[in-house]
Write a protein that holds these residues in place. Structure first.
Motif, PDB file in Angstrom:
ATOM      1  N   LEU A  69       0.838  -1.193   0.000  1.00 42.62           N
ATOM      2  CA  LEU A  69       0.000   0.000   0.000  1.00 42.62           C
ATOM      3  C   LEU A  69       0.875   1.246   0.000  1.00 42.62           C
ATOM      4  N   LEU A  70       0.460   2.257  -0.768  1.00 42.88           N
ATOM      5  CA  LEU A  70       1.109   3.558  -0.738  1.00 42.88           C
ATOM      6  C   LEU A  70       0.157   4.541  -0.069  1.00 42.88           C
ATOM      7  N   CYS A  71       0.624   5.195   0.986  1.00 41.65           N
ATOM      8  CA  CYS A  71      -0.188   6.154   1.731  1.00 41.65           C
ATOM      9  C   CYS A  71       0.538   7.493   1.819  1.00 41.65           C
ATOM     10  N   ARG A  72      -0.258   8.550   1.872  1.00 41.04           N
ATOM     11  CA  ARG A  72       0.291   9.866   2.199  1.00 41.04           C
ATOM     12  C   ARG A  72      -0.143  10.177   3.624  1.00 41.04           C
ATOM     13  N   CYS A  73       0.820  10.391   4.497  1.00 44.13           N
ATOM     14  CA  CYS A  73       0.546  10.545   5.922  1.00 44.13           C
ATOM     15  C   CYS A  73       0.816  11.979   6.344  1.00 44.13           C
ATOM     16  N   PRO A 121       0.778  18.392 -10.283  1.00 40.15           N
ATOM     17  CA  PRO A 121      -0.034  19.265 -11.135  1.00 40.15           C
ATOM     18  C   PRO A 121       0.553  20.658 -11.226  1.00 40.15           C
ATOM     19  N   ALA A 122       0.152  21.379 -12.265  1.00 43.37           N
ATOM     20  CA  ALA A 122       0.659  22.739 -12.451  1.00 43.37           C
ATOM     21  C   ALA A 122       0.317  23.617 -11.262  1.00 43.37           C
ATOM     22  N   TRP A 158       6.044  19.903  -2.697  1.00 43.82           N
ATOM     23  CA  TRP A 158       4.711  19.982  -3.299  1.00 43.82           C
ATOM     24  C   TRP A 158       3.925  18.678  -3.160  1.00 43.82           C
ATOM     25  N   SER A 159       4.387  17.769  -2.306  1.00 45.12           N
ATOM     26  CA  SER A 159       3.732  16.467  -2.181  1.00 45.12           C
ATOM     27  C   SER A 159       2.303  16.576  -1.643  1.00 45.12           C
ATOM     28  N   SER A 160       2.031  17.605  -0.839  1.00 44.23           N
ATOM     29  CA  SER A 160       0.684  17.749  -0.282  1.00 44.23           C
ATOM     30  C   SER A 160      -0.359  17.936  -1.364  1.00 44.23           C
ATOM     31  N   ASP A 161       0.041  18.518  -2.501  1.00 46.69           N
ATOM     32  CA  ASP A 161      -0.911  18.832  -3.570  1.00 46.69           C
ATOM     33  C   ASP A 161      -0.725  17.948  -4.793  1.00 46.69           C
ATOM     34  N   SER A 162       0.026  16.859  -4.641  1.00 49.47           N
ATOM     35  CA  SER A 162       0.317  15.993  -5.780  1.00 49.47           C
ATOM     36  C   SER A 162      -0.420  14.661  -5.659  1.00 49.47           C
ATOM     37  N   TYR A 163      -0.457  13.939  -6.764  1.00 55.31           N
ATOM     38  CA  TYR A 163      -0.923  12.563  -6.775  1.00 55.31           C
ATOM     39  C   TYR A 163       0.310  11.661  -6.711  1.00 55.31           C
ATOM     40  N   ALA A 164       0.126  10.422  -6.323  1.00 56.48           N
ATOM     41  CA  ALA A 164       1.263   9.497  -6.313  1.00 56.48           C
ATOM     42  C   ALA A 164       0.769   8.086  -6.600  1.00 56.48           C
ATOM     43  N   ARG A 165       1.609   7.306  -7.281  1.00 53.25           N
ATOM     44  CA  ARG A 165       1.293   5.921  -7.608  1.00 53.25           C
ATOM     45  C   ARG A 165       2.504   5.057  -7.298  1.00 53.25           C
ATOM     46  N   LEU A 166       2.253   3.752  -7.134  1.00 49.79           N
ATOM     47  CA  LEU A 166       3.279   2.812  -6.683  1.00 49.79           C
ATOM     48  C   LEU A 166       3.611   1.819  -7.789  1.00 49.79           C
ATOM     49  N   THR A 173       5.631  19.097   6.062  1.00 51.64           N
ATOM     50  CA  THR A 173       5.238  18.364   4.862  1.00 51.64           C
ATOM     51  C   THR A 173       4.910  16.918   5.229  1.00 51.64           C
ATOM     52  N   PRO A 174       4.038  16.274   4.476  1.00 43.28           N
ATOM     53  CA  PRO A 174       3.663  14.895   4.794  1.00 43.28           C
ATOM     54  C   PRO A 174       4.765  13.907   4.416  1.00 43.28           C
ATOM     55  N   ASP A 175       4.592  12.689   4.842  1.00 39.97           N
ATOM     56  CA  ASP A 175       5.451  11.584   4.414  1.00 39.97           C
ATOM     57  C   ASP A 175       4.654  10.672   3.489  1.00 39.97           C
TER      58      ASP A 175
END
Length: 385
Positions: free
Chosen positions: A121-125, A178-179, A153-161, A132-134
């Motif tokens: 699982l990939l989580c943003r914590c 995103p821009a 900018w991780s708080s406002d980004s998407y992420a995939r594994l 900033t989150p981890d």
């Protein structure tokens, strides 16, 4: 009489050609139980007897199970009108009990589920502002986890594994920026401008892809990882971002229903695109991933065939089974017990038999993405806790 003799002879020939025909059912089931799950599915095609033995409810506990254990999903707080947590729905009963609350993860202010790949699982914590989150990658089956350093900018980004235990115990995280995250003047521009790639083997962010013409990722596009490549759905194309930092765009198959949605999945080692619109749903297969226009229509089914003329609820294809010709569908329906509020129901649809089966109620609060979970017991994470 001659006809009877021919029939008897044909039966004798059949018995000679099928040496298992004389075996008692319980003995045959015991034999089939010793082969892998994928082979069990092939055994159903041998004969009507084999199919009925494998499908019989009394034999389900003895035969190999699908590796698909269930779905993780986000939950929505109806009173506060915001995403608040996550949930899990098992498809396997007690076969693979897990801690659905993910209490083994570190104690963060908030945990957002982003992706699931081959058991991880990939989580943003989130941490208290302004930290900033981890990113955290965890294994619910072994309750091990590792932290991935986030960027500004991780708080406002998407992420995939990206992860394939058959190749390596290391993984990649793809951060889709995103821009709006890069430029405060573009706060409503959610087109993807950059992709950063983290390698657990290297222990850092190793590559960055930039586009002069940002592309839009479909809302809650789950993405899928196959042979070292992350595939995503944009509005009109599949987007392929490879681990080495290169990227190419693959045209998606033509869809008759222009208002439909689509997403990309992996099943049986091939790339699938599932379309669904008001009129029908269709499944396409990319037979050769090195070709850009070798899409084959595998199956399509109309809304009427799926749900009949009385149903008017919205539906969505949320996943394709990783091993079987089965797709999973959610359907909205009104419940009189909850004051005619909309409820979500989960169904499976078997492509070969064209059979729609009800699985469970998901209630009012479950939301995309629905992340297919296949447990990973044997592999360990590098630098795990």
């Amino acid at each position: 009489m001659g006809s009877m003799e021919i029939t008897t002879g044909s039966m004798e020939t059949a018995l000679m050609s099928d040496l298992t025909a004389k075996l008692p059912g319980d003995v045959l089931v015991d034999i089939i139980s010793r082969v892998p799950y994928k082979s069990t599915r092939c055994c159903k095609c041998v004969s009507t007897r084999w199919r009925d033995l494998i499908a019989h409810p009394d034999h389900r506990e003895k035969l190999p199970r699908s590796t698909l254990a269930g779905f993780f999903y986000r939950t929505f707080d109806m009173d506060r009108c915001q995403y608040d947590s996550h949930g899990y729905r098992s498809l396997s009963g007690n076969w693979c009990p897990i801690d659905a609350s993910l209490s083994f993860l570190p104690n963060y202010k908030k945990i957002d589920l982003l992706d699931c790949c081959k058991g991880l699982l990939l989580c943003r914590c989130s941490k208290p502002y302004p930290e900033t989150p981890d990113y955290v990658v965890g294994n619910p089956a072994t309750e091990k986890w590792v932290t991935v350093p986030a960027k500004e900018w991780s708080s406002d980004s998407y992420a995939r594994l990206g992860f394939d235990p058959a190749v390596s115990s290391h993984f990649h995280v793809f951060e889709l920026v995103p821009a709006a995250a890069l430029n405060a003047n573009l706060k409503f521009d959610y087109n993807i401008k950059e992709v950063g790639i983290y390698s657990s083997k290297a222990g850092g962010w190793t590559h960055q892809i930039e586009w002069n013409d940002p592309f839009k990722i479909c809302n809650f596009s789950a993405g899928t990882f196959l042979s070292g490549v992350l595939y995503l759905c944009s509005d009109n194309n599949l987007v392929a971002a490879v681990v080495e930092g290169n990227c190419r765009f693959i045209p998606a198959p033509t869809l008759h229903d222009a208002c439909g949605r689509h997403d990309v999945y992996v099943s049986r080692g091939q790339l699938y695109v599932a379309y669904y619109g008001a009129a029908e749903a269709s499944i396409w297969v990319l037979e050769d991933s090195s070709s850009e226009d070798y899409w084959t229509l595998k199956h399509n089914v109309s809304y009427l065939q799926l749900f009949g003329s009385r149903s008017k609820g919205r539906y969505g294809v949320i996943s394709v089974h990783p091993e079987d010709d089965v797709i999973f569908i959610t359907v909205e329906s009104k419940s009189t017990l909850s004051g005619d509020r909309l409820q979500l129901k989960l169904f499976s649809y078997e492509i070969d038999s064209k059979e729609l089966k009800f699985i469970c109620d998901l209630g009012r609060i479950s939301r995309r993405p629905y992340l297919s979970y296949v447990p990973l017991f044997s592999e360990s994470l590098a630098d795990e806790h």
